[in-house]
Every structure is written in C-alpha cells, then in structure tokens.
Motif scaffolding. Structure first.
Motif, PDB file in Angstrom:
ATOM      1  N   THR A 232      71.686  24.020 102.967  1.00 37.58           N
ATOM      2  CA  THR A 232      71.077  23.468 104.161  1.00 37.58           C
ATOM      3  C   THR A 232      69.569  23.443 103.989  1.00 37.58           C
ATOM      4  OG1 THR A 232      72.867  24.398 105.477  1.00 37.58           O
ATOM      5  CG2 THR A 232      70.861  23.731 106.666  1.00 37.58           C
ATOM      6  N   PRO A 233      68.896  22.320 104.259  1.00 37.43           N
ATOM      7  CA  PRO A 233      67.449  22.261 104.041  1.00 37.43           C
ATOM      8  C   PRO A 233      66.721  23.360 104.794  1.00 37.43           C
ATOM      9  CG  PRO A 233      68.338  20.074 104.497  1.00 37.43           C
ATOM     10  CD  PRO A 233      69.446  21.054 104.745  1.00 37.43           C
ATOM     11  N   ALA A 234      65.624  23.851 104.155  1.00 40.75           N
ATOM     12  CA  ALA A 234      64.815  24.880 104.774  1.00 40.75           C
ATOM     13  C   ALA A 234      64.177  24.354 106.045  1.00 40.75           C
ATOM     14  CB  ALA A 234      63.741  25.355 103.809  1.00 40.75           C
ATOM     15  N   THR A 235      64.036  25.210 107.038  1.00 39.69           N
ATOM     16  CA  THR A 235      63.435  24.846 108.307  1.00 39.69           C
ATOM     17  C   THR A 235      62.349  25.843 108.652  1.00 39.69           C
ATOM     18  OG1 THR A 235      65.089  26.148 109.509  1.00 39.69           O
ATOM     19  CG2 THR A 235      65.587  23.836 109.146  1.00 39.69           C
ATOM     20  N   PRO A 236      61.377  25.447 109.464  1.00 39.53           N
ATOM     21  CA  PRO A 236      60.382  26.419 109.893  1.00 39.53           C
ATOM     22  C   PRO A 236      61.034  27.567 110.648  1.00 39.53           C
ATOM     23  CG  PRO A 236      59.679  24.179 110.378  1.00 39.53           C
ATOM     24  CD  PRO A 236      61.115  24.108 109.956  1.00 39.53           C
ATOM     25  N   ALA A 237      60.457  28.760 110.510  1.00 40.57           N
ATOM     26  CA  ALA A 237      61.024  29.928 111.170  1.00 40.57           C
ATOM     27  C   ALA A 237      61.028  29.723 112.674  1.00 40.57           C
ATOM     28  CB  ALA A 237      60.209  31.159 110.811  1.00 40.57           C
ATOM     29  N   PRO A 238      62.184  29.835 113.331  1.00 37.88           N
ATOM     30  CA  PRO A 238      62.253  29.645 114.780  1.00 37.88           C
ATOM     31  C   PRO A 238      61.772  30.892 115.502  1.00 37.88           C
ATOM     32  CG  PRO A 238      64.403  30.183 113.921  1.00 37.88           C
ATOM     33  CD  PRO A 238      63.490  30.087 112.738  1.00 37.88           C
ATOM     34  N   PRO A 239      61.482  30.785 116.792  1.00 38.08           N
ATOM     35  CA  PRO A 239      61.122  31.977 117.549  1.00 38.08           C
ATOM     36  C   PRO A 239      62.273  32.971 117.541  1.00 38.08           C
ATOM     37  CG  PRO A 239      60.574  29.981 118.774  1.00 38.08           C
ATOM     38  CD  PRO A 239      61.401  29.566 117.610  1.00 38.08           C
ATOM     39  N   GLY A 240      61.921  34.236 117.542  1.00 34.52           N
ATOM     40  CA  GLY A 240      62.956  35.265 117.535  1.00 34.52           C
ATOM     41  C   GLY A 240      63.503  35.491 116.155  1.00 34.52           C
ATOM     42  N   THR A 241      64.583  36.210 116.068  1.00 33.92           N
ATOM     43  CA  THR A 241      65.181  36.549 114.780  1.00 33.92           C
ATOM     44  C   THR A 241      66.015  35.389 114.269  1.00 33.92           C
ATOM     45  OG1 THR A 241      65.262  38.864 115.411  1.00 33.92           O
ATOM     46  CG2 THR A 241      66.672  38.175 113.573  1.00 33.92           C
ATOM     47  N   PRO A 242      65.748  34.884 113.057  1.00 35.85           N
ATOM     48  CA  PRO A 242      66.545  33.771 112.528  1.00 35.85           C
ATOM     49  C   PRO A 242      67.984  34.194 112.275  1.00 35.85           C
ATOM     50  CG  PRO A 242      64.491  34.076 111.312  1.00 35.85           C
ATOM     51  CD  PRO A 242      64.681  35.280 112.161  1.00 35.85           C
ATOM     52  N   VAL A 243      68.866  33.240 112.394  1.00 30.27           N
ATOM     53  CA  VAL A 243      70.273  33.477 112.076  1.00 30.27           C
ATOM     54  C   VAL A 243      70.732  32.365 111.164  1.00 30.27           C
ATOM     55  CG1 VAL A 243      70.789  34.667 114.237  1.00 30.27           C
ATOM     56  CG2 VAL A 243      71.019  32.190 114.128  1.00 30.27           C
ATOM     57  N   PRO A 244      71.752  32.610 110.314  1.00 33.84           N
ATOM     58  CA  PRO A 244      72.221  31.560 109.422  1.00 33.84           C
ATOM     59  C   PRO A 244      72.696  30.337 110.179  1.00 33.84           C
ATOM     60  CG  PRO A 244      73.083  33.706 108.774  1.00 33.84           C
ATOM     61  CD  PRO A 244      72.439  33.885 110.108  1.00 33.84           C
ATOM     62  N   VAL A 245      72.452  29.171 109.611  1.00 35.71           N
ATOM     63  CA  VAL A 245      72.990  27.939 110.157  1.00 35.71           C
ATOM     64  C   VAL A 245      74.510  28.029 110.137  1.00 35.71           C
ATOM     65  CG1 VAL A 245      73.182  25.456 109.789  1.00 35.71           C
ATOM     66  CG2 VAL A 245      70.994  26.612 109.429  1.00 35.71           C
ATOM     67  N   PRO A 246      75.194  27.610 111.186  1.00 39.01           N
ATOM     68  CA  PRO A 246      76.657  27.701 111.182  1.00 39.01           C
ATOM     69  C   PRO A 246      77.248  27.094 109.920  1.00 39.01           C
ATOM     70  CG  PRO A 246      75.853  27.032 113.345  1.00 39.01           C
ATOM     71  CD  PRO A 246      74.670  27.063 112.437  1.00 39.01           C
ATOM     72  N   GLY A 247      78.175  27.818 109.316  1.00 43.71           N
ATOM     73  CA  GLY A 247      78.793  27.370 108.084  1.00 43.71           C
ATOM     74  C   GLY A 247      78.141  27.924 106.839  1.00 43.71           C
ATOM     75  N   SER A 248      76.954  28.557 106.969  1.00 42.73           N
ATOM     76  CA  SER A 248      76.275  29.139 105.820  1.00 42.73           C
ATOM     77  C   SER A 248      76.781  30.552 105.566  1.00 42.73           C
ATOM     78  CB  SER A 248      74.759  29.177 106.052  1.00 42.73           C
ATOM     79  OG  SER A 248      74.249  27.869 106.201  1.00 42.73           O
ATOM     80  N   ASP A 249      76.879  30.914 104.276  1.00 45.28           N
ATOM     81  CA  ASP A 249      77.257  32.271 103.903  1.00 45.28           C
ATOM     82  C   ASP A 249      76.066  33.208 103.890  1.00 45.28           C
ATOM     83  OD1 ASP A 249      80.021  31.596 103.342  1.00 45.28           O
ATOM     84  OD2 ASP A 249      79.290  30.621 101.522  1.00 45.28           O
ATOM     85  N   VAL A 250      74.872  32.656 103.588  1.00 43.82           N
ATOM     86  CA  VAL A 250      73.686  33.479 103.381  1.00 43.82           C
ATOM     87  C   VAL A 250      72.479  32.794 104.010  1.00 43.82           C
ATOM     88  CG1 VAL A 250      72.223  34.640 101.683  1.00 43.82           C
ATOM     89  CG2 VAL A 250      74.623  34.238 101.158  1.00 43.82           C
ATOM     90  N   LEU A 251      71.612  33.609 104.613  1.00 45.07           N
ATOM     91  CA  LEU A 251      70.305  33.149 105.072  1.00 45.07           C
ATOM     92  C   LEU A 251      69.255  33.808 104.188  1.00 45.07           C
ATOM     93  CD1 LEU A 251      68.617  31.662 107.309  1.00 45.07           C
ATOM     94  CD2 LEU A 251      68.541  33.854 108.500  1.00 45.07           C
ATOM     95  N   ILE A 252      68.358  33.010 103.596  1.00 47.54           N
ATOM     96  CA  ILE A 252      67.289  33.529 102.748  1.00 47.54           C
ATOM     97  C   ILE A 252      65.960  33.068 103.325  1.00 47.54           C
ATOM     98  CG2 ILE A 252      66.237  33.473 100.454  1.00 47.54           C
ATOM     99  CD1 ILE A 252      68.975  33.197  99.266  1.00 47.54           C
TER     100      ILE A 252
END
Length: 681
Positions: A232-252
């Motif tokens: 999934t393309p990288a996105t700017p950090a959202p407000p609050g704690t980031p969470v993986p995009v639905p369907g992703s196994d890992v958030l980096i």
C-alpha cells in the motif's frame, strides 16, 4: 559565393533569447496509465560465459567457486525480447559484496550492437567500482533495426579481494529494464541473481535475496526474502496513533521521539546545524516479520545520514539520499518492534523540512512468504515547523522500480521558493582571429566581433568552476536581450551560407532517465540563413529517428546545409509567421543524431509570439534576437539523452564581418562540409 576567401561586411550578431524547452524524451519514463508492454522473460547473472554470445546463450551457472585474489568474467544476459517490443537501450544495477569483490571492467558491445548501424553510448557508472552497487546504462543511438531475442547485455570483470573471507557472497540485479523502440521502459519478467563462493562450495546455496551487500558478512544460511509483495503506498502520518491499512499484515513507519518504539505523528525538529536520530519501527498484526528490505529516503540538501544500526541486519555503508536497510532473523519480530536507528546531521545554515519516506522493497515472514505492508512517512525539520510529507509512489508487485539512485542530488526547495538559478552573462568586443579574449578594435567603424557568454551556475561572469549541486534543478526557458540599433547596419548584405560566427556549449545531460551526471561539449559553426518564410524545409515526421537530418544535409551539393538555404517550417509556427530580418543557422552531430540552432533576429519594436508568449518590444532598446534549439513546437524526438541540465555555459562569437564558406561553391581541402544527401534521408 566567390572563390576569394575574404571577410564580407555584415551585421554584428548577438544571442538575445535562448529558448530551451522540452529537449529530449525521457526514455525510461513510460506513459502514465498505459498498459504494460510485453517484455523479456528474464534478466540474469551468468557466472560462466561459455556459450554466451551477442545473440545466443549457453546454460546459466548461478555460482562459481573462486580463491581470494582471483579475477573472473561474468555475464548479465537477457532472454526472449519479443519482436513486438525490440530493444534500443537497457539499464540495471548490480549489487555486490564490496568486502569480497569489486567490479573492474565491463563491455556492453554484445546484443545491443548486434544489428548493422548500431552506435553504442555507454553512460554506466565509472570503473573500477568498489562501493557495492554499480549501475549500467547503455543505449544504441543510431540503429535502424532494434534488437530482439536472446543474448549478452554486459560482460563484467570482477576481482575477488585477496582479503575476502570464506563464504558465499550473492550478486543481485535491481532497477532493471530495457527500452523498446517506442520508449517504453519494460522490466523483465524475472531477475535471476547469482553467487560467488570464496574458498567454499557451490553445492549448498542460500535462496537469492534482494539484501544489499555493501558491508556484508558471508551468506551461510539466511532466511528466504520473498518476491516483493503487494504494498500500500506510503501516506503522511495521520493524527493519533497510526494503524495498518485494512488488509495489511504489517505497518512500517518512523518513530520521531525515541523509546518506547512506536510509529508516531509529528516530526523531529533539529536546530540549524544540529543532529538527532529517528527509528524505523514495524507494527505487526500477529505474523512475525522474518526478513525485510527497505529504503529510507530524505532530502540531502537539508539533512545528511551519518550512521545506521540494525538489530538483525545491515545498512549500506555510505549514504547519498537514502539509507538501505536489510534485516533477517529466524525467530522473527512481532508486536511493536524497532528495526533500525538512523542518525542525521543538519546541513550547515540550511533550514526547512524534509520528508522521510519508507520505500518497501520486500517484507516476508519467517517461512519466506510475502507479507502485505502499509508504510507511513515521517518528517525532519531544521529550524522550522513541519510541512506534510509527500506521498511516495510504490511500484507494482513483482516489478523493480526503474529509477536509478541519484548520486549527485540537486536541491529540494522549500515549498513556495524557486530552486537556485545563479545566471551569469558577459559581453565584450572581440577579435575572432586572435587567441586572446576581448581584444577587439573599439574604434568607430572598425566592425569588431562580439563575444557573449551566458551561463547558469558558472558565476556572474561565467568564469568559475560550475556549482553543480546548487543549480542542478534549474535551467532557463526564455532569455531576452537586445543590441542597440546604432550598433547594427540597417540591412544584412551577406549571402546565404556565409560563415558568421561560432557557438560552443558545455552542459550536463542524463541518459535513460538517469541523473545529469555526464558533461557534453557542443560546437556549432553559424551560417547566414534564409529568411524567406515562404520557402520552407521540414524536419522528419514526429516519431522518426534523427528528425533534424533534413536540415543538416546538403541536398543540392552546393556546400550549404539545407536548413540554411530554406526557412525551417517550425519557426513559422513558433513565431506565428512573423517576418525576421536576419537568421543564423548551425548544426552539430551529437550522440548519433543531428541538432540544430537558429538565431532569429526581428526588427526593433516588433510585436511577436514566441510559442504561447506574446511580446511587444520597446523600439528604443534595440534589435531583439531569439535562439531556438531544435523544434520547441514538436514533442521531443526519440533518443537516449533524456535530460538537459544546468550547470550550463554558452560561449558565442558573432562576426563583425562574415567569412566566405570554405565549402561553397567548391570545397577547399580539409573543410568540414555537410553531407550531400541528394538521394534521400
């Protein structure tokens, strides 16, 4: 023209407007939204050159056993280029263990030059190469028949270090593609790596991975690094704690504020000239990460990476605009885990914000199966508050990114500010016949020559060593200057084809969408040209090769190029049929293709169009002139040169009295005359 070689009275000429618009096609760019073109089955490393030729391949060996200090030749090959998309150029990056081997030499005159008429242009990294990555960029500039089928792309000589320790060291291909005749960049279906076994056996090999090997230890039995997954393309950090995009196994993503490890919004703020650190963190959804390869990219004009540490792997040993991270662990990492720490130093006196983007190359679990990843960018600001980080582009699954590492990056300006330009200009009275500069006769009525220098990045007087990093992202589109009316005669009385001056150009260029790391010197003799706007000459049709050849050749055999004898049709389009009062014309043969220059003069006070720009000049400021490189009204011609950049230096001499053309009416011995091409193009 008469046979006497004497100087004729003619007008003084001066470059006034340099129109350098879209110059040459970005070969490795491709068309946005276009369907992928069918390409080759594979690009491979073959450790045994036996049976390999320009147009045939023997059995591939993926490993060779060697001793320290040994030299050997290997091949990078390509398999089954389809006839529907033949090859005119190729590119790949060879990643290798710099502690064990180095690249000494390379020869690309194989498949790419198999057909008659080929002209090889090699803009690969210089050799010998010892830093762990070597990029090959090679083009056939003058072949009417592009190549298809099977064969060798590059034969590479490697040297095993006398101090190399026992072990199996991998060689990897990345950033690989070939270019077809329509300038499509086509990655191969498969990239096949290989191994060098130093005082070791090839009987038991690890599975090839994409792990960088700039500061490696010998590979004995690492976990399998999978084929690059859907990312999934990288996105700017959202407000609050980031969470993986639905369907992703890992958030980096990026940890800006230190322990405990987490992916957090905001930015790391450094004082001007200060230092600090960030961490790269993985948040798993229950499946441990066994191996990962990542690039962490940043703006080197604001910050420099000064160090990197990885808990279960390595980083590249030198940093330009990114840090390459490779980690692997049999146990895997799970939950919220730190992958790497990266230290940064702010560039002295620089300020602004740099996006810190995570480009995911491959991530897999402990069994070697690919994991789906979403990535979150971070920000490092120097002496200012952050701006949102841009969204990076992530390549499709299974395909390498065809965008070579820029080893001499230009500045990324702060939002709203233009890049540095640093133009310069000088004009003086000159005597063309002496080696000294600016020594012309300033007496009234002396008809001296003029010397004009125009530059970007060569200092205000165009006499300093070029400042490459500062001006790399700058060029110029339109420059207007004027010659006082009192300095010029009212009419031009020199015949068409008379020698009227000379222009020399020094500029940087890029090949195959690589950075502008090569310098080129061009020279043009300037001839008096026709200003009869009703007697025209056309370039070749758009999409042809060598489109300006009709203007460069001498169709009637009188020693004058046809582009001087007839008015180029695209100038009527560019200037909306405005009538010039004088034109100078020049050609040069550059990397297998002809280039043209036109300097077009208009009457004082003229109202003209230059492309879409409407201009009315004050009559009192003098005679305007326009310099036109190529045909700005047409799409860029096909070619392997894909960028034309600053620093740029133009040195123009225009004569107070023209000189008879040594090629007309009868060529004198040794004259460099245009090709007689009465038989066609």
């Amino acid at each position: 023209m008469t046979g006497a070689r004497v100087r004729r009275a003619a007008t003084l000429a001066m470059v006034s407007l340099a129109l350098i618009s879209s110059l040459l096609l970005l070969v490795l760019q491709g068309s946005a939204g276009a369907s992928p073109a069918p390409g080759a089955e594979a690009m491979s490393i073959d450790m045994d050159t036996t049976g390999n030729t320009a147009t045939a391949l023997g059995p591939r060996d993926n490993c060779v056993s060697v001793n320290p200090g040994q030299t050997l030749d290997i091949d990078v090959t390509i398999a089954n280029i389809p006839a529907s998309n033949p090859m005119i150029a190729f590119q790949f990056t060879l990643e290798y263990a710099s502690s064990a081997v180095s690249i000494q030499a390379a020869q690309a005159a194989f498949l790419l030059t198999a057909n008659p008429g080929s002209q090889l242009f090699d803009a690969s990294d210089s050799l010998p190469d010892t830093d762990g990555t070597w990029t090959a960029s090679v083009a056939d500039l003058d072949s009417a028949t592009p190549e298809v089928g099977f064969g060798v792309l590059d034969r590479i000589r490697i040297l095993v270090s006398p101090s190399a320790g026992p072990g199996v060291y991998p060689l990897y291909l990345s950033d690989a593609a070939y270019v077809d005749g329509m300038n499509n960049a086509i990655p191969p279906g498969t990239l096949n790596s290989a191994f060098v076994a130093v005082n070791a056996s090839c009987d038991t090999l690890p599975t090839p991975t994409a792990t960088p090997m700039s500061t490696p230890t010998p590979v004995i039995s690492p976990p399998v690094l999978p084929t690059p997954p859907q990312t999934t393309p990288a996105t700017p950090a959202p407000p609050g704690t980031p969470v993986p995009v639905p369907g992703s196994d890992v958030l980096i993503g990026i940890d800006h504020d230190g322990p405990p490890p987490d992916i957090n919004p905001g930015s790391l703020v450094l004082p001007v000239g200060g230092a600090g650190s960030i961490s790269v963190v993985a948040e798993t959804g229950g499946t441990p990460v066994g191996a990962a390869e990542l690039d962490v990219k940043y703006d080197p004009n604001l910050i420099h990476a000064t160090g990197c540490s990885v808990a279960f792997g390595v980083c590249n040993s030198t940093f330009s605009d990114h840090v390459r991270i490779a980690m692997a662990t049999v146990a895997g990492v799970s939950g919220v885990a730190k992958i790497a720490d990266i230290d940064f130093q702010a560039v002295p006196q620089a300020s602004g914000c740099s996006a810190v983007t995570v480009d995911v190359i491959a991530v897999g679990d402990v069994a070697g199966d690919p994991l789906t990843v979403s990535a979150v960018s971070g920000t490092i600001c120097v002496g200012s508050t952050p701006t949102p980080a841009p969204t990076p582009t992530v390549p499709p699954p299974g395909h390498p990114t065809v965008s070579p590492i820029d080893r001499t990056p230009g500045p990324t300006p702060i939002e709203g500010a233009p890049p540095p330009f640093e133009p310069g200009n000088t004009t003086c009275i000159e005597n063309f016949e002496t080696p000294a500069n600016c020594d012309g006769n300033t007496s009234p009525g002396a008809n001296p020559d003029l010397r004009t220098k125009l530059c970007v990045g060569w200092g205000p007087d165009c006499d300093q060593a070029p400042n490459i990093p500062s001006v790399k992202d700058s060029s110029f589109d339109t420059l207007i200057s004027f010659t006082p009316v009192e300095f010029l005669p009212g009419t031009v009385n020199a015949p068409i084809g008379a020698f009227s001056g000379r222009i020399n150009i020094t500029a940087d260029f890029g090949l195959l969408n690589n950075p502008c790391n090569s310098s080129i010197d061009l020279g043009f003799a300037l001839l008096e040209g026709s200003i009869n706007t009703g007697e025209l000459i056309d370039p070749k049709p758009v999409g042809s090769t060598d489109v300006f050849k009709p203007l460069a050749v001498d169709g009637n055999g009188n020693g004058i190029p046809d582009g001087a004898e007839r008015y180029p049709s695209f100038l009527n389009t560019l200037f909306a049929n405005a009538q010039p009062v004088r034109r100078l014309f020049g050609t040069a043969h550059v990397q297998g293709s002809w280039m043209t220059w036109n300097i077009v003069y208009f009457a004082p006070g003229s109202h003209i169009f230059v492309g879409n720009d409407e201009m009315t000049f004050d009559e009192s400021v003098g005679v305007p002139a326009v310099m036109v490189l190529g045909d700005p009204t047409a799409p860029p011609p096909l070619g392997a040169i894909t960028d034309f950049c600053a620093p740029f230096l133009m040195d123009l001499i225009t004569l107070g009295k023209t000189i008879d053309n040594p090629c007309s009416p009868v060529p004198i011995s040794g004259a460099n005359c245009p090709i007689n091409n009465s038989g066609g193009y």
